[in-house]
Scaffold this active site. Structure first.
Site, mmCIF file in Angstrom:
data_model
loop_
_atom_site.group_PDB
_atom_site.id
_atom_site.type_symbol
_atom_site.label_atom_id
_atom_site.label_comp_id
_atom_site.label_asym_id
_atom_site.label_seq_id
_atom_site.Cartn_x
_atom_site.Cartn_y
_atom_site.Cartn_z
ATOM 1 C CE LYS A 22 -1.699 1.576 4.069
ATOM 2 N NZ LYS A 22 -1.399 2.991 4.369
ATOM 3 C CG ASP A 301 3.217 1.511 9.442
ATOM 4 O OD1 ASP A 301 3.454 1.698 8.232
ATOM 5 O OD2 ASP A 301 2.912 2.432 10.212
HETATM 6 C C1 EPZ Z 1 4.109 7.044 6.169
HETATM 7 O O1 EPZ Z 1 3.342 8.061 6.780
HETATM 8 C C2 EPZ Z 1 3.200 5.818 6.107
HETATM 9 N N1 EPZ Z 1 2.015 6.130 5.314
HETATM 10 C C3 EPZ Z 1 2.766 5.430 7.530
HETATM 11 O O2 EPZ Z 1 1.985 4.238 7.419
HETATM 12 C C4 EPZ Z 1 4.025 5.126 8.346
HETATM 13 O O3 EPZ Z 1 3.641 4.821 9.671
HETATM 14 C C5 EPZ Z 1 4.941 6.355 8.337
HETATM 15 O O4 EPZ Z 1 5.258 6.713 6.966
HETATM 16 C C6 EPZ Z 1 6.247 6.106 9.073
HETATM 17 O O5 EPZ Z 1 6.903 5.003 8.517
HETATM 18 C C7 EPZ Z 1 2.112 6.113 3.955
HETATM 19 O O6 EPZ Z 1 3.167 5.857 3.400
HETATM 20 C C8 EPZ Z 1 0.858 6.423 3.199
HETATM 21 P P1 EPZ Z 1 6.219 10.409 8.238
HETATM 22 P P2 EPZ Z 1 3.902 9.599 6.802
HETATM 23 O O7 EPZ Z 1 6.100 11.655 7.476
HETATM 24 O O8 EPZ Z 1 4.614 9.877 5.552
HETATM 25 C C9 EPZ Z 1 6.342 13.677 11.610
HETATM 26 C C10 EPZ Z 1 0.124 2.860 7.766
HETATM 27 O O9 EPZ Z 1 -0.370 2.329 8.778
HETATM 28 N N2 EPZ Z 1 6.211 14.667 10.521
HETATM 29 O O10 EPZ Z 1 7.411 9.525 8.026
HETATM 30 O O11 EPZ Z 1 2.774 10.464 7.204
HETATM 31 C C11 EPZ Z 1 5.087 12.849 11.805
HETATM 32 O O12 EPZ Z 1 4.152 13.536 12.613
HETATM 33 C C12 EPZ Z 1 0.598 4.292 7.827
HETATM 34 O O13 EPZ Z 1 0.276 2.281 6.658
HETATM 35 C C13 EPZ Z 1 6.329 16.022 10.820
HETATM 36 O O14 EPZ Z 1 6.531 16.412 11.966
HETATM 37 O O15 EPZ Z 1 4.929 9.498 8.006
HETATM 38 C C14 EPZ Z 1 5.618 11.611 12.474
HETATM 39 O O16 EPZ Z 1 5.770 11.861 13.848
HETATM 40 C C15 EPZ Z 1 0.407 4.929 9.195
HETATM 41 N N3 EPZ Z 1 6.195 16.929 9.811
HETATM 42 C C16 EPZ Z 1 7.006 11.434 11.828
HETATM 43 O O17 EPZ Z 1 7.335 12.698 11.253
HETATM 44 C C17 EPZ Z 1 5.962 16.543 8.517
HETATM 45 O O18 EPZ Z 1 5.890 17.424 7.636
HETATM 46 C C18 EPZ Z 1 7.047 10.397 10.721
HETATM 47 O O19 EPZ Z 1 6.050 10.748 9.782
HETATM 48 C C19 EPZ Z 1 5.849 15.170 8.234
HETATM 49 C C20 EPZ Z 1 5.987 14.247 9.250
#
Ligand code: EPZ
Length: 417
Positions: A22, A301
């Site tokens: 996904k 995840d």
């Molecule tokens: C991706 O989400 C995945 N989703 C998530 O999977 C996964 O848990 C996550 O990466 C971490 O591996 C998809 O790929 C669609 P991040 P994403 O940006 O990109 C903070 C699932 O269950 N952050 O790596 O949203 C954020 O709050 C889902 O399949 C900022 O602060 O994750 C988090 O604490 C859930 N500012 C951390 O970084 C930003 O601009 C990691 O988030 C972006 C993120």
């Protein structure tokens, strides 16, 4: 409201095929906005997050066509979506931002949605695009970006998966060279880069902390087969571990799951890597400590399914969630089945080894829902898993059917409850 009736299942056994990932498919489908020619993505899983993204891509002016398991996406004249409220329906909707801005020099999007596992800001996406020359204006819940993109060196405060993907896509058509420092290293990042390179981009370093993108004039179509879903594979392996089963997950790639496989072996289960996938046998008995981290660390995840494995282990396991601030909502639901879990400062203390009793639980987010389904297999008697938001079908194709093929007593029951 979707609900599932799950009955105690002593042992799962047999073989099951994992679907395409996904979290690789979603950014790759968004990359279709970068090309006038069709990008054909193979084996796209039938999950509602994909359906929602395809609807948003159509709203962005893309031509989208599904033929069996393959989906074709291209855009002659991409545009910002008219129905910004759809952006709230999934996190991956934010991934249209980089491609539309790169193609047209302007984009106006709403804030994305996604599981309520944290605040989920997009500041790293926006600051990165600003570094490439975009002007960003906030208008209530909307963000208006404009400007021709020029290559630059960008440093991500956090190795954000989504921000890395958005910036990589935007930089493919920027003028000059972009370097992303402290980039996310997930396998899904490598997969997106491989797809973009097949479309004519020039990206090196994906999978390391430094990704270099040399801007090109245009991208063209491609036919791309995404990687298998390491989180679905891990979830199925955990299902085997909590039922003392013996299961081969076909298509699972051990090199994408090293941290999980090591942690599962610590509990006492046997792991065997075969040419066709990964086989797990035996019982999880030894408690463990784990902390979720960006790849190649233990995947956040997999935290919820691993919490259920901890409930099998005799003793106290400690699970530290360091990536998201609100990702233990499943602990309360598991307690309704008799689980002994205490959460303090984003650390779950799980006292495992005592039997669970069936009951009624509710899915709070995608991975929590899957974890609760696994708990129902472990619990004595019957468990009703209510899933009013349809979390499970957002991210897992045919999870009940896949578990049933391994002997699980689980069925989807519609709104009878
Ligand atoms: C991706 O989400 C995945 N989703 C998530 O999977 C996964 O848990 C996550 O990466 C971490 O591996 C998809 O790929 C669609 P991040 P994403 O940006 O990109 C903070 C699932 O269950 N952050 O790596 O949203 C954020 O709050 C889902 O399949 C900022 O602060 O994750 C988090 O604490 C859930 N500012 C951390 O970084 C930003 O601009 C990691 O988030 C972006 C993120």
């Amino acid at each position: 409201m979707a609900s599932y009736l799950i009955r105690h299942t002593p042992k799962l056994s047999g073989e099951v095929e994992v679907s395409a990932a996904k979290n690789a498919v979603l950014p790759i489908l968004a990359a279709g906005l970068l090309s006038e020619d069709p990008l054909i993505v193979k084996d796209v899983p039938r999950i509602t997050d994909v359906d929602m993204l395809l609807s948003i891509l159509r709203d962005c002016g893309a031509h989208v066509q599904r033929s069996g398991m393959d989906v074709s996406v291209c855009a002659m004249h991409p545009q910002s979506p008219d129905h910004e409220e759809n952006m709230r329906r999934l996190r991956a909707s934010i991934l249209i931002l980089g491609p539309i801005l790169a193609r047209t020099g302007s984009a106006c999007v709403g804030l994305p949605g996604g599981c309520a596992i944290g605040q989920r800001p997009i500041d790293l996406h926006l600051r990165g695009l600003q570094a490439l020359g975009a002007q960003v204006h906030a208008m209530g819940g909307m963000r208006q970006l404009s400007g021709r993109l020029t290559g630059a060196r960008v440093y991500l405060d956090l190795p954000s998966v989504g921000a890395t993907e958005n910036l990589m896509m935007a930089a493919t058509l920027a003028c000059g060279v972009t370097v992303i420092e402290n980039a996310a290293k997930e396998p899904e990042i490598i997969d997106l880069a491989n797809c973009l390179n097949q479309m004519g981009a020039s990206i090196t370093g994906a999978g390391t902390g430094t990704i270099i993108i040399r801007g090109v004039e245009r991208l063209h179509g491609a036919v791309y087969q995404p990687i298998s879903d390491r989180v679905e594979a891990g979830t199925l392996l955990c299902a085997a571990a909590v039922t003392d089963g013996s299961v081969l997950v076909r298509g699972a790639r051990a090199e994408h799951l090293r941290s999980l496989l090591f942690k599962l072996q610590e509990t006492g289960v046997g792991i065997r890597e075969t040419p066709s996938g990964i086989r797990l046998t035996g019982s999880a008995v030894a408690p463990f400590e784990v902390r979720t981290l960006a790849y190649p660390g233990f995947p956040t995840d997999m935290q919820a399914p691993m919490t259920v494995v901890a409930l099998k282990c005799r003793g106290r396991s400690l699970i530290h969630e360091t990536v998201f601030e609100n990702r233990f909502m499943h602990a309360t639901e598991l307690s309704r089945l008799g689980a002994r879990i205490r959460v303090e400062n984003n650390v779950a203390m799980v006292d495992g080894g005592t039997p669970l009793e069936g009951g009624v639980v509710k899915s709070t987010d995608l991975r929590a829902g899957a974890a609760l389904m696994l708990a129902g297999l472990m619990a004595e008697g019957e468990t009703i898993l209510q899933d009013p938001a349809g979390h499970i079908e957002r991210g897992y194709q045919d999870l009940p059917e896949k578990l049933r093929s391994l002997g699980a007593d689980v069925e989807k029951i519609e709104d009878r409850l």
